[in-house]
Design a protein around this motif. Structure first.
Motif, PDB file in Angstrom:
ATOM      1  N   ASP A   1      55.735  40.183 -53.520  1.00  0.00           N
ATOM      2  CA  ASP A   1      56.528  40.063 -52.304  1.00  0.00           C
ATOM      3  C   ASP A   1      55.763  39.211 -51.273  1.00  0.00           C
ATOM      4  OD1 ASP A   1      54.525  41.706 -51.402  1.00  0.00           O
ATOM      5  OD2 ASP A   1      55.810  43.435 -50.994  1.00  0.00           O
ATOM      6  N   GLN A   2      56.050  39.391 -50.011  1.00  0.00           N
ATOM      7  CA  GLN A   2      55.462  38.558 -48.956  1.00  0.00           C
ATOM      8  C   GLN A   2      54.260  39.216 -48.268  1.00  0.00           C
ATOM      9  OE1 GLN A   2      56.772  35.336 -48.459  1.00  0.00           O
ATOM     10  NE2 GLN A   2      57.767  36.001 -50.352  1.00  0.00           N
ATOM     11  N   THR A   3      53.564  40.094 -48.980  1.00  0.00           N
ATOM     12  CA  THR A   3      52.425  40.800 -48.386  1.00  0.00           C
ATOM     13  C   THR A   3      51.421  39.839 -47.752  1.00  0.00           C
ATOM     14  OG1 THR A   3      52.584  42.707 -49.879  1.00  0.00           O
ATOM     15  CG2 THR A   3      50.436  42.283 -48.893  1.00  0.00           C
ATOM     16  N   ALA A   4      51.016  38.807 -48.494  1.00  0.00           N
ATOM     17  CA  ALA A   4      49.997  37.872 -47.997  1.00  0.00           C
ATOM     18  C   ALA A   4      50.467  37.158 -46.732  1.00  0.00           C
ATOM     19  CB  ALA A   4      49.650  36.860 -49.086  1.00  0.00           C
ATOM     20  N   GLU A   5      51.695  36.682 -46.738  1.00  0.00           N
ATOM     21  CA  GLU A   5      52.211  35.943 -45.599  1.00  0.00           C
ATOM     22  C   GLU A   5      52.312  36.829 -44.359  1.00  0.00           C
ATOM     23  OE1 GLU A   5      53.368  35.938 -48.625  1.00  0.00           O
ATOM     24  OE2 GLU A   5      53.377  33.839 -49.281  1.00  0.00           O
ATOM     25  N   VAL A   6      52.793  38.058 -44.553  1.00  0.00           N
ATOM     26  CA  VAL A   6      52.931  38.989 -43.424  1.00  0.00           C
ATOM     27  C   VAL A   6      51.553  39.337 -42.856  1.00  0.00           C
ATOM     28  CG1 VAL A   6      53.674  41.308 -42.747  1.00  0.00           C
ATOM     29  CG2 VAL A   6      55.106  39.940 -44.273  1.00  0.00           C
ATOM     30  N   ALA A   7      50.581  39.552 -43.746  1.00  0.00           N
ATOM     31  CA  ALA A   7      49.223  39.903 -43.310  1.00  0.00           C
ATOM     32  C   ALA A   7      48.586  38.755 -42.516  1.00  0.00           C
ATOM     33  CB  ALA A   7      48.364  40.263 -44.513  1.00  0.00           C
ATOM     34  N   LYS A   8      48.775  37.528 -42.981  1.00  0.00           N
ATOM     35  CA  LYS A   8      48.241  36.369 -42.259  1.00  0.00           C
ATOM     36  C   LYS A   8      48.865  36.261 -40.869  1.00  0.00           C
ATOM     37  CE  LYS A   8      47.243  33.485 -46.317  1.00  0.00           C
ATOM     38  NZ  LYS A   8      47.689  32.319 -47.119  1.00  0.00           N
ATOM     39  N   LYS A   9      50.160  36.445 -40.804  1.00  0.00           N
ATOM     40  CA  LYS A   9      50.865  36.354 -39.530  1.00  0.00           C
ATOM     41  C   LYS A   9      50.373  37.419 -38.556  1.00  0.00           C
ATOM     42  CE  LYS A   9      55.528  35.943 -37.621  1.00  0.00           C
ATOM     43  NZ  LYS A   9      56.989  35.947 -37.910  1.00  0.00           N
ATOM     44  N   ALA A  10      49.948  38.578 -39.112  1.00  0.00           N
ATOM     45  CA  ALA A  10      49.455  39.676 -38.263  1.00  0.00           C
ATOM     46  C   ALA A  10      48.003  39.466 -37.845  1.00  0.00           C
ATOM     47  CB  ALA A  10      49.604  41.004 -39.000  1.00  0.00           C
TER      48      ALA A  10
ATOM     49  N   VAL B   1      36.889  46.238 -33.981  1.00  0.00           N
ATOM     50  CA  VAL B   1      36.794  45.563 -35.278  1.00  0.00           C
ATOM     51  C   VAL B   1      36.687  44.046 -35.121  1.00  0.00           C
ATOM     52  CG1 VAL B   1      38.049  45.108 -37.424  1.00  0.00           C
ATOM     53  CG2 VAL B   1      38.020  47.421 -36.465  1.00  0.00           C
ATOM     54  N   LYS B   2      35.719  43.464 -35.811  1.00  0.00           N
ATOM     55  CA  LYS B   2      35.496  42.016 -35.765  1.00  0.00           C
ATOM     56  C   LYS B   2      36.456  41.245 -36.676  1.00  0.00           C
ATOM     57  CE  LYS B   2      31.633  42.095 -33.247  1.00  0.00           C
ATOM     58  NZ  LYS B   2      31.515  41.486 -31.916  1.00  0.00           N
ATOM     59  N   GLU B   3      36.788  41.828 -37.827  1.00  0.00           N
ATOM     60  CA  GLU B   3      37.628  41.123 -38.795  1.00  0.00           C
ATOM     61  C   GLU B   3      38.343  42.127 -39.693  1.00  0.00           C
ATOM     62  OE1 GLU B   3      37.223  37.421 -42.021  1.00  0.00           O
ATOM     63  OE2 GLU B   3      35.458  38.599 -41.469  1.00  0.00           O
ATOM     64  N   VAL B   4      39.600  41.847 -39.969  1.00  0.00           N
ATOM     65  CA  VAL B   4      40.383  42.629 -40.924  1.00  0.00           C
ATOM     66  C   VAL B   4      40.636  41.753 -42.143  1.00  0.00           C
ATOM     67  CG1 VAL B   4      42.558  43.812 -41.380  1.00  0.00           C
ATOM     68  CG2 VAL B   4      41.495  43.985 -39.114  1.00  0.00           C
ATOM     69  N   VAL B   5      40.214  42.231 -43.306  1.00  0.00           N
ATOM     70  CA  VAL B   5      40.358  41.478 -44.548  1.00  0.00           C
ATOM     71  C   VAL B   5      41.372  42.184 -45.439  1.00  0.00           C
ATOM     72  CG1 VAL B   5      39.196  40.581 -46.595  1.00  0.00           C
ATOM     73  CG2 VAL B   5      37.964  40.691 -44.406  1.00  0.00           C
ATOM     74  N   VAL B   6      42.473  41.522 -45.710  1.00  0.00           N
ATOM     75  CA  VAL B   6      43.483  42.051 -46.630  1.00  0.00           C
ATOM     76  C   VAL B   6      43.304  41.358 -47.979  1.00  0.00           C
ATOM     77  CG1 VAL B   6      45.957  42.178 -47.164  1.00  0.00           C
ATOM     78  CG2 VAL B   6      45.138  42.621 -44.829  1.00  0.00           C
ATOM     79  N   VAL B   7      43.153  42.150 -49.033  1.00  0.00           N
ATOM     80  CA  VAL B   7      43.022  41.591 -50.371  1.00  0.00           C
ATOM     81  C   VAL B   7      44.342  41.791 -51.102  1.00  0.00           C
ATOM     82  CG1 VAL B   7      41.715  41.549 -52.514  1.00  0.00           C
ATOM     83  CG2 VAL B   7      40.561  42.154 -50.367  1.00  0.00           C
ATOM     84  N   ASP B   8      45.058  40.697 -51.265  1.00  0.00           N
ATOM     85  CA  ASP B   8      46.364  40.725 -51.926  1.00  0.00           C
ATOM     86  C   ASP B   8      46.141  40.798 -53.436  1.00  0.00           C
ATOM     87  OD1 ASP B   8      49.104  40.490 -52.391  1.00  0.00           O
ATOM     88  OD2 ASP B   8      48.967  38.314 -52.530  1.00  0.00           O
ATOM     89  N   ASN B   9      46.558  41.928 -54.022  1.00  0.00           N
ATOM     90  CA  ASN B   9      46.274  42.206 -55.427  1.00  0.00           C
ATOM     91  C   ASN B   9      47.503  41.962 -56.306  1.00  0.00           C
ATOM     92  OD1 ASN B   9      45.062  45.085 -57.329  1.00  0.00           O
ATOM     93  ND2 ASN B   9      44.597  42.930 -57.588  1.00  0.00           N
ATOM     94  N   ARG B  10      47.846  40.680 -56.447  1.00  0.00           N
ATOM     95  CA  ARG B  10      48.962  40.262 -57.303  1.00  0.00           C
ATOM     96  C   ARG B  10      50.321  40.717 -56.789  1.00  0.00           C
ATOM     97  NH1 ARG B  10      47.647  41.408 -63.564  1.00  0.00           N
ATOM     98  NH2 ARG B  10      49.583  40.222 -63.732  1.00  0.00           N
ATOM     99  N   SER B  11      50.487  40.713 -55.487  1.00  0.00           N
ATOM    100  CA  SER B  11      51.788  41.097 -54.930  1.00  0.00           C
ATOM    101  C   SER B  11      52.862  40.095 -55.333  1.00  0.00           C
ATOM    102  CB  SER B  11      51.713  41.163 -53.399  1.00  0.00           C
ATOM    103  OG  SER B  11      50.834  42.178 -52.978  1.00  0.00           O
TER     104      SER B  11
END
Length: 228
Positions: free
Chosen positions: A41-50, A29-39
């Motif tokens: 909690d810390q979904t966006a921050e955890v996804a960025k860190k990963a 996989v070249k890129e993983v894109v997480v779309v944070d849909n009005r979370s």
């Protein structure tokens, strides 16, 4: 190796999202894109860190999140050859991604659905309404569109140019079935592969509530009949 990217729609998945991202085979996989849909909690921050690219979609809805990811990847410099969708709740097994994309690579298939019905499913991972709803929806797809599916599973892969040609529109619960209906109407070459399924981390926003189950069922049936 083709250019493969992954879109993960996510709403309040801070406890699971890193597991999903970390288990995706990076050599594929070249890129993983997480779309944070009005979370909330810390979904966006955890996804960025990963290590994921994180987008924000402020309009609620599974389809809205998927459309946001597609729009981002539509830029010529970002376009993949194959796009994979997977949920952020860790109920799927991301390490099965190579099995999912292999028919596209080897057999020139246009779209592959990961079928939980054909794979090994952990007890309690799907509710009775989910199992029955999948059976009913796939039976109607066969009856009205002449295509044989066993699942509307969220873990799926599709050639990106074919996905763009489908002109996806659904913003909420009808997203997966809309893709399968439109693929049937456009005579795409499709297949299913068995995927395993386990109990998700956290509570489902759809099958975890009566309201979500009813609305999802209505939207799926509406979508099937809408495109007849």
């Amino acid at each position: 190796m083709p250019n493969i990217k992954v879109v993960i729609p996510a709403f309040n998945e801070e406890k699971s999202i890193a597991h999903v991202i970390n288990d995706i085979p990076k050599e594929w996989v070249k890129e993983v894109v997480v779309v944070d849909n009005r979370s909330t909690d810390q979904t966006a921050e955890v996804a960025k860190k990963a290590g994921a690219t994180v987008l924000s979609e402020t309009n609620a809805g599974y389809g809205n999140a998927c459309l946001k990811g597609i729009n981002y990847l539509s830029e010529p410099s970002r376009q993949p050859e194959i796009l994979v969708f997977i949920d952020g709740d860790y109920s799927d097994f991301p390490e099965q991604l190579p099995e999912l994309v292999q028919p596209i690579i080897d057999q020139d298939i246009d779209m592959v659905i990961g079928s939980r019905a054909l794979g090994d499913r952990e007890g309690g991972s799907m509710t009775f309404p989910q199992v029955f709803g999948n059976w009913l929806a796939t039976s109607l797809l066969k009856l009205f569109y002449g295509v044989k599916y066993t699942d509307l599973g969220p873990f799926r892969a599709i050639k990106f140019d074919e996905l763009l040609a489908l002109q996806m529109q659904d913003k909420t619960y009808g997203w997966t079935v809309e893709m399968q209906v439109k693929a049937a109407r456009q005579k795409l070459k499709t297949t299913e592969v068995p995927v395993n399924y386990k109990r998700r981390i956290g509570v489902s926003k759809v099958s975890g509530t009566v309201k979500g189950t009813v609305l999802a069922g209505y939207k799926i049936l509406y979508t099937i009949f809408k495109y007849l």
